[in-house]
Design a protein around this motif. Structure first.
Motif, PDB file in Angstrom:
ATOM      1  N   SER A 100       0.828  -1.206   0.000  1.00  0.00           N
ATOM      2  CA  SER A 100       0.000   0.000   0.000  1.00  0.00           C
ATOM      3  C   SER A 100       0.863   1.257   0.000  1.00  0.00           C
ATOM      4  O   SER A 100       0.469   2.296  -0.535  1.00  0.00           O
ATOM      5  N   ALA A 101       2.048   1.161   0.612  1.00  0.00           N
ATOM      6  CA  ALA A 101       2.943   2.308   0.666  1.00  0.00           C
ATOM      7  C   ALA A 101       3.440   2.699  -0.723  1.00  0.00           C
ATOM      8  O   ALA A 101       3.564   3.883  -1.042  1.00  0.00           O
ATOM      9  N   VAL A 102       3.726   1.727  -1.567  1.00  0.00           N
ATOM     10  CA  VAL A 102       4.129   2.035  -2.950  1.00  0.00           C
ATOM     11  C   VAL A 102       2.979   2.717  -3.676  1.00  0.00           C
ATOM     12  O   VAL A 102       3.181   3.694  -4.416  1.00  0.00           O
ATOM     13  N   ASP A 103       1.762   2.234  -3.452  1.00  0.00           N
ATOM     14  CA  ASP A 103       0.586   2.876  -4.049  1.00  0.00           C
ATOM     15  C   ASP A 103       0.473   4.333  -3.597  1.00  0.00           C
ATOM     16  O   ASP A 103       0.111   5.215  -4.386  1.00  0.00           O
ATOM     17  N   ALA A 104       0.785   4.592  -2.318  1.00  0.00           N
ATOM     18  CA  ALA A 104       0.675   5.951  -1.791  1.00  0.00           C
ATOM     19  C   ALA A 104       1.654   6.893  -2.483  1.00  0.00           C
ATOM     20  O   ALA A 104       1.317   8.041  -2.782  1.00  0.00           O
ATOM     21  N   VAL A 105       2.873   6.421  -2.723  1.00  0.00           N
ATOM     22  CA  VAL A 105       3.861   7.242  -3.436  1.00  0.00           C
ATOM     23  C   VAL A 105       3.359   7.572  -4.834  1.00  0.00           C
ATOM     24  O   VAL A 105       3.421   8.725  -5.283  1.00  0.00           O
ATOM     25  N   GLU A 106       2.839   6.570  -5.524  1.00  0.00           N
ATOM     26  CA  GLU A 106       2.337   6.791  -6.879  1.00  0.00           C
ATOM     27  C   GLU A 106       1.172   7.784  -6.873  1.00  0.00           C
ATOM     28  O   GLU A 106       1.098   8.674  -7.737  1.00  0.00           O
ATOM     29  N   THR A 107       0.288   7.664  -5.901  1.00  0.00           N
ATOM     30  CA  THR A 107      -0.866   8.561  -5.836  1.00  0.00           C
ATOM     31  C   THR A 107      -0.428  10.005  -5.606  1.00  0.00           C
ATOM     32  O   THR A 107      -0.925  10.933  -6.268  1.00  0.00           O
TER      33      THR A 107
END
Length: 427
Positions: A100-107
């Motif tokens: 989820s943390a990688v998703d947060a960076v992308e967002t």
């Protein structure tokens, strides 16, 4: 060869909040202008809270701007080992938090239009011994069952399709991992905080903090700030209260960046374009950049980062790079730098409250994505939102023999180098 971070040297300048007096009162003071602090500040502004970020030096000047450029999903070590230590349910939950943390960076990158070459390139963990192959196969079987069905196990021939090296005999591919230009992301994140109405003060250390009723009085060289809440996002900073310092071991990590290569040369050595991590005890990590440089790092020295150590480590990394890639062109090293990793005993980050002060730190060399993600979650906790901290409730062990442990780090490094040598000789 510049003894400075490639990410910081090639990022746009951050002009920051005009140097005026610090505000007399805010909803939240954030101590530390790295990814954690900046991400928390942005989320607090989205929630309507006034915020001041205090950075003792420059924004993203430490770990956030001095790392290897990976945005990797999943846990840093063996998933099977994590299951054995933490239990399968907890290990799986933490693994998915990192995803989820990688998703947060992308967002954040997308929503704030940050030009930082963010790309989902995947991470490849590679081994060069039979024990590595066995460990990767064990991890693969368990990962794909409970945590990451997209993971792929690669044999030697498949690894050689990814890397221009015959050094490795097996690999495990994590497709959701990403990479980006750390400097451009960090400056873009800081500018997003300013656009949202937050204040960032560079060269502004916190020099004191005490309770004042239900609030905190934070002291700076320019005056005092009364804040409803405080977030410590300081990593290895020696200015943190001793409770935090006793739980973090600063361990040096060192990185070099080559001069730009032509595209054909880069395709020859890194045809898969992945983030790569090796499995030796003294391991390396490497990736390509958008301008066709090779970024190659590792714990070449177990000493703290300083000029002499950085230079010696750079030479060791260049030698390791040439061993890994015998067909590497005769390129020069443009950048060589070091940085200190905020290592914890369990090699996992920690976040929560201590004496009413919020904190998030201890990312242990796997922090780019988690620092961004945990900054958001701790901002929500500061705003009174419940059950937002996925790391809540975990005990944070002190460093054994704190105060002496750092003096023994070179001996630890020598032990693990010898262990790698003996293991490779046996095979």
């Amino acid at each position: 060869m510049k003894l400075t971070s490639y990410w910081l040297d090639t990022a746009p300048l951050f002009t920051g909040t005009p140097q005026a007096e610090v505000p007399g009162q805010v909803d939240a003071v954030i101590v530390g202008g790295g990814f954690s602090g900046l991400s928390a500040a942005l989320r607090l502004r989205q929630l309507g809270a006034s915020v001041a970020v205090l950075e003792r030096d420059r924004v993203i000047g430490e770990a956030s701007g001095r790392n290897g450029g990976h945005v990797n999903n999943g846990l840093a070590g063996s998933f099977s080992a994590a299951c054995a230590k933490l239990g399968e349910e907890t290990a799986t939950r933490l693994y998915k938090v990192f995803n989820s943390a990688v998703d947060a960076v992308e967002t954040i990158t997308r929503e704030n239009d940050i030009d930082c070459d963010f790309a989902r390139c995947g991470k490849l963990k590679v081994g060069n011994r039979q024990a590595h192959t066995t460990a990767l196969a064990t991890d693969y079987a368990r990962l794909t069952t409970v945590a990451d069905p997209a993971a792929r196990l690669l044999d030697g021939a498949q690894v050689q399709q990814e890397l221009g090296s015959d050094l490795f005999s097996s690999g495990l591919l994590y497709p959701d991992s990403a990479r980006m230009h750390m400097g451009r992301f960090g400056v873009g994140l800081a500018n997003a905080v300013l656009r949202a109405g937050g204040q960032i003060f560079e060269n502004m250390p916190m020099t004191g903090m005490k309770r004042k009723g239900s609030a905190f009085e934070v002291t700076t060289p320019q005056g005092k700030i009364l804040a409803k809440s405080v977030l410590m996002a300081t990593g290895i900073s020696r200015n943190s209260p001793s409770w935090f310092r006793q739980r973090i071991m600063p361990v040096g990590s060192f990185i070099v960046a080559t001069e730009p290569m032509d595209e054909a040369a880069m395709r020859q050595i890194m045809p898969g374009g992945r983030n790569v991590v090796t499995m030796q005890n003294i391991h390396n990590y490497f990736r390509a950049t958008a301008d066709h440089r090779l970024i190659f790092g590792g714990r070449a020295s177990f000493s703290r980062s300083r000029t002499t150590t950085d230079i010696a480590s750079g030479n060791m990394l260049l030698a390791a790079m040439r061993r890994t890639f015998p067909k590497l062109p005769d390129v020069k090293i443009d950048y060589c730098w070091g940085g200190d990793v905020d290592m914890t005993v369990d090699r996992l980050p920690h976040a929560g409250q201590w004496n009413g002060v919020f904190y998030t730190m201890g990312y242990s060399g796997h922090g780019t994505q988690m620092s961004v993600y945990m900054g958001q979650r701790m901002a929500e906790a500061m705003a009174g939102m419940k059950d937002t901290n996925p790391l809540a409730g975990r005990a944070w062990q002190k460093i054994p023999c704190y105060g002496l442990a750092s003096h023994f780090l070179p001996l630890v490094g020598a032990f693990y180098r010898a262990k790698d040598f003996v293991q490779e000789m046996k095979e």
